[in-house]
Design a protein around this motif. Structure first.
Motif, PDB file in Angstrom:
ATOM      1  N   ASP A   1       0.837  -1.204   0.000  1.00  0.00           N
ATOM      2  CA  ASP A   1       0.000   0.000   0.000  1.00  0.00           C
ATOM      3  C   ASP A   1       0.868   1.249   0.000  1.00  0.00           C
ATOM      4  O   ASP A   1       0.575   2.231  -0.691  1.00  0.00           O
ATOM      5  CB  ASP A   1      -0.916  -0.002   1.230  1.00  0.00           C
ATOM      6  N   TRP A   2       1.947   1.188   0.767  1.00  0.00           N
ATOM      7  CA  TRP A   2       2.848   2.340   0.830  1.00  0.00           C
ATOM      8  C   TRP A   2       3.565   2.544  -0.495  1.00  0.00           C
ATOM      9  O   TRP A   2       3.664   3.659  -0.996  1.00  0.00           O
ATOM     10  CB  TRP A   2       3.859   2.118   1.960  1.00  0.00           C
ATOM     11  N   VAL A   3       4.059   1.449  -1.087  1.00  0.00           N
ATOM     12  CA  VAL A   3       4.783   1.538  -2.358  1.00  0.00           C
ATOM     13  C   VAL A   3       3.895   2.112  -3.451  1.00  0.00           C
ATOM     14  O   VAL A   3       4.333   2.939  -4.263  1.00  0.00           O
ATOM     15  CB  VAL A   3       5.317   0.154  -2.779  1.00  0.00           C
ATOM     16  N   SER A   4       2.641   1.698  -3.493  1.00  0.00           N
ATOM     17  CA  SER A   4       1.740   2.138  -4.563  1.00  0.00           C
ATOM     18  C   SER A   4       1.485   3.641  -4.531  1.00  0.00           C
ATOM     19  O   SER A   4       1.089   4.228  -5.539  1.00  0.00           O
ATOM     20  CB  SER A   4       0.407   1.391  -4.480  1.00  0.00           C
ATOM     21  N   GLY A   5       1.734   4.267  -3.402  1.00  0.00           N
ATOM     22  CA  GLY A   5       1.518   5.706  -3.302  1.00  0.00           C
ATOM     23  C   GLY A   5       2.759   6.537  -3.549  1.00  0.00           C
ATOM     24  O   GLY A   5       2.700   7.772  -3.491  1.00  0.00           O
ATOM     25  N   LEU A   6       3.875   5.880  -3.866  1.00  0.00           N
ATOM     26  CA  LEU A   6       5.130   6.600  -4.082  1.00  0.00           C
ATOM     27  C   LEU A   6       5.240   7.129  -5.515  1.00  0.00           C
ATOM     28  O   LEU A   6       4.600   6.592  -6.427  1.00  0.00           O
ATOM     29  CB  LEU A   6       6.311   5.673  -3.811  1.00  0.00           C
ATOM     30  N   PRO A   7       6.094   8.143  -5.744  1.00  0.00           N
ATOM     31  CA  PRO A   7       6.406   8.548  -7.118  1.00  0.00           C
ATOM     32  C   PRO A   7       7.082   7.403  -7.868  1.00  0.00           C
ATOM     33  O   PRO A   7       7.673   6.509  -7.251  1.00  0.00           O
ATOM     34  CB  PRO A   7       7.379   9.731  -6.925  1.00  0.00           C
ATOM     35  N   THR A   8       7.021   7.445  -9.180  1.00  0.00           N
ATOM     36  CA  THR A   8       7.520   6.336  -9.998  1.00  0.00           C
ATOM     37  C   THR A   8       8.977   5.986  -9.702  1.00  0.00           C
ATOM     38  O   THR A   8       9.322   4.813  -9.525  1.00  0.00           O
ATOM     39  CB  THR A   8       7.356   6.669 -11.489  1.00  0.00           C
ATOM     40  N   VAL A   9       9.849   6.997  -9.657  1.00  0.00           N
ATOM     41  CA  VAL A   9      11.264   6.732  -9.402  1.00  0.00           C
ATOM     42  C   VAL A   9      11.456   6.066  -8.046  1.00  0.00           C
ATOM     43  O   VAL A   9      12.258   5.126  -7.898  1.00  0.00           O
ATOM     44  CB  VAL A   9      12.084   8.033  -9.483  1.00  0.00           C
ATOM     45  N   ALA A  10      10.701   6.527  -7.067  1.00  0.00           N
ATOM     46  CA  ALA A  10      10.807   5.951  -5.724  1.00  0.00           C
ATOM     47  C   ALA A  10      10.348   4.497  -5.710  1.00  0.00           C
ATOM     48  O   ALA A  10      10.887   3.673  -4.965  1.00  0.00           O
ATOM     49  CB  ALA A  10       9.996   6.781  -4.730  1.00  0.00           C
ATOM     50  N   VAL A  11       9.346   4.159  -6.520  1.00  0.00           N
ATOM     51  CA  VAL A  11       8.881   2.772  -6.609  1.00  0.00           C
ATOM     52  C   VAL A  11      10.026   1.877  -7.071  1.00  0.00           C
ATOM     53  O   VAL A  11      10.288   0.819  -6.489  1.00  0.00           O
ATOM     54  CB  VAL A  11       7.677   2.647  -7.572  1.00  0.00           C
ATOM     55  N   TYR A  12      10.725   2.297  -8.128  1.00  0.00           N
ATOM     56  CA  TYR A  12      11.869   1.517  -8.626  1.00  0.00           C
ATOM     57  C   TYR A  12      12.942   1.365  -7.547  1.00  0.00           C
ATOM     58  O   TYR A  12      13.502   0.274  -7.352  1.00  0.00           O
ATOM     59  CB  TYR A  12      12.482   2.187  -9.849  1.00  0.00           C
ATOM     60  N   LEU A  13      13.242   2.456  -6.857  1.00  0.00           N
ATOM     61  CA  LEU A  13      14.299   2.423  -5.850  1.00  0.00           C
ATOM     62  C   LEU A  13      13.938   1.514  -4.688  1.00  0.00           C
ATOM     63  O   LEU A  13      14.778   0.736  -4.210  1.00  0.00           O
ATOM     64  CB  LEU A  13      14.567   3.853  -5.341  1.00  0.00           C
ATOM     65  N   VAL A  14      12.696   1.592  -4.235  1.00  0.00           N
ATOM     66  CA  VAL A  14      12.276   0.764  -3.102  1.00  0.00           C
ATOM     67  C   VAL A  14      12.293  -0.711  -3.480  1.00  0.00           C
ATOM     68  O   VAL A  14      12.805  -1.556  -2.732  1.00  0.00           O
ATOM     69  CB  VAL A  14      10.873   1.182  -2.620  1.00  0.00           C
TER      70      VAL A  14
END
Length: 202
Positions: A7-20
């Motif tokens: 749920d937390w990942v889905s709310g992140l900006p795109t670049v942050a999703v890749y990094l996480v």
């Protein structure tokens, strides 16, 4: 925990999703309970919403996982024998067992590493032990990287193909990991029995 993380990942900006997700793929080799597989499938699932690119996600997570696996290998190669040379580690894996492992890795190491990288939990241990017994980097890391590439391609394909049904994707991954986990557990038990017998023989 996994659901809150997703749920937390889905709310992140795109670049942050890749990094996480790359970070989770990296940490998995250090702390196997990290839900990296679920996270990667979820990242590919998000590609259906235009948030990520499934092929790019797979490549980024594979590179992160392969790099951390190589890091654990070189760390174990540099310090592993010293770690098992004294104290309780020497009782867990005595010199005779290390010598026997060297023979096994020398004979079956490439195939063993390739196959073991598909088993949850067990996959994190195979390259460090290859480092401990001094297996050459190419023989240890190339089959590991190839197996990881196949596994991450599978994860991304599951997430992308079932992108309209997260529950179905999660069920498929859970079933796959359960089967692989059972096989990996049986393998680990057999290896443990073998090491125990080597210790008794000392």
């Amino acid at each position: 925990m996994a659901e809150r993380l997703l749920d937390w990942v889905s709310g992140l900006p795109t670049v942050a999703v890749y990094l996480v997700l790359a970070g989770l793929s990296c940490v998995e080799n250090v702390f196997p309970p990290v839900p990296a597989d679920v996270a990667v499938v979820f990242g590919a699932f998000l590609s259906r919403r235009g948030i990520t690119s499934a092929p790019l996600l797979g490549a980024v997570c594979w590179l992160a996982n392969t790099a951390s696996s190589a890091g654990m290998y070189f760390l174990a190669r540099a310090r592993g024998k010293k770690f098992f040379a004294s104290g309780w580690p020497s009782k867990l894996l005595p010199p005779s067992s290390i010598t026997a492992l060297q023979r096994v890795y020398r004979k079956h190491g490439v195939v063993g590493i390739f196959v073991s990288r598909f088993f949850p939990g067990l996959r994190a241990a195979v390259t460090p032990f290859a480092g401990v017994v001094g297996m050459p980097p190419a023989r240890a890391l190339i089959p590991s990287a190839i197996a990881s590439a196949i596994w991450y391609a599978f994860l991304v394909a599951v997430g992308a193909a079932l992108g309209r049904n997260w529950d179905a994707a999660q069920r498929l991954l859970t079933s796959t990991n359960r089967i692989l986990g059972i096989v990996g557990l049986v393998t680990a038990v057999l290896v443990g029995i073998w090491i125990w017998r080597r210790r008794r023989a000392d």
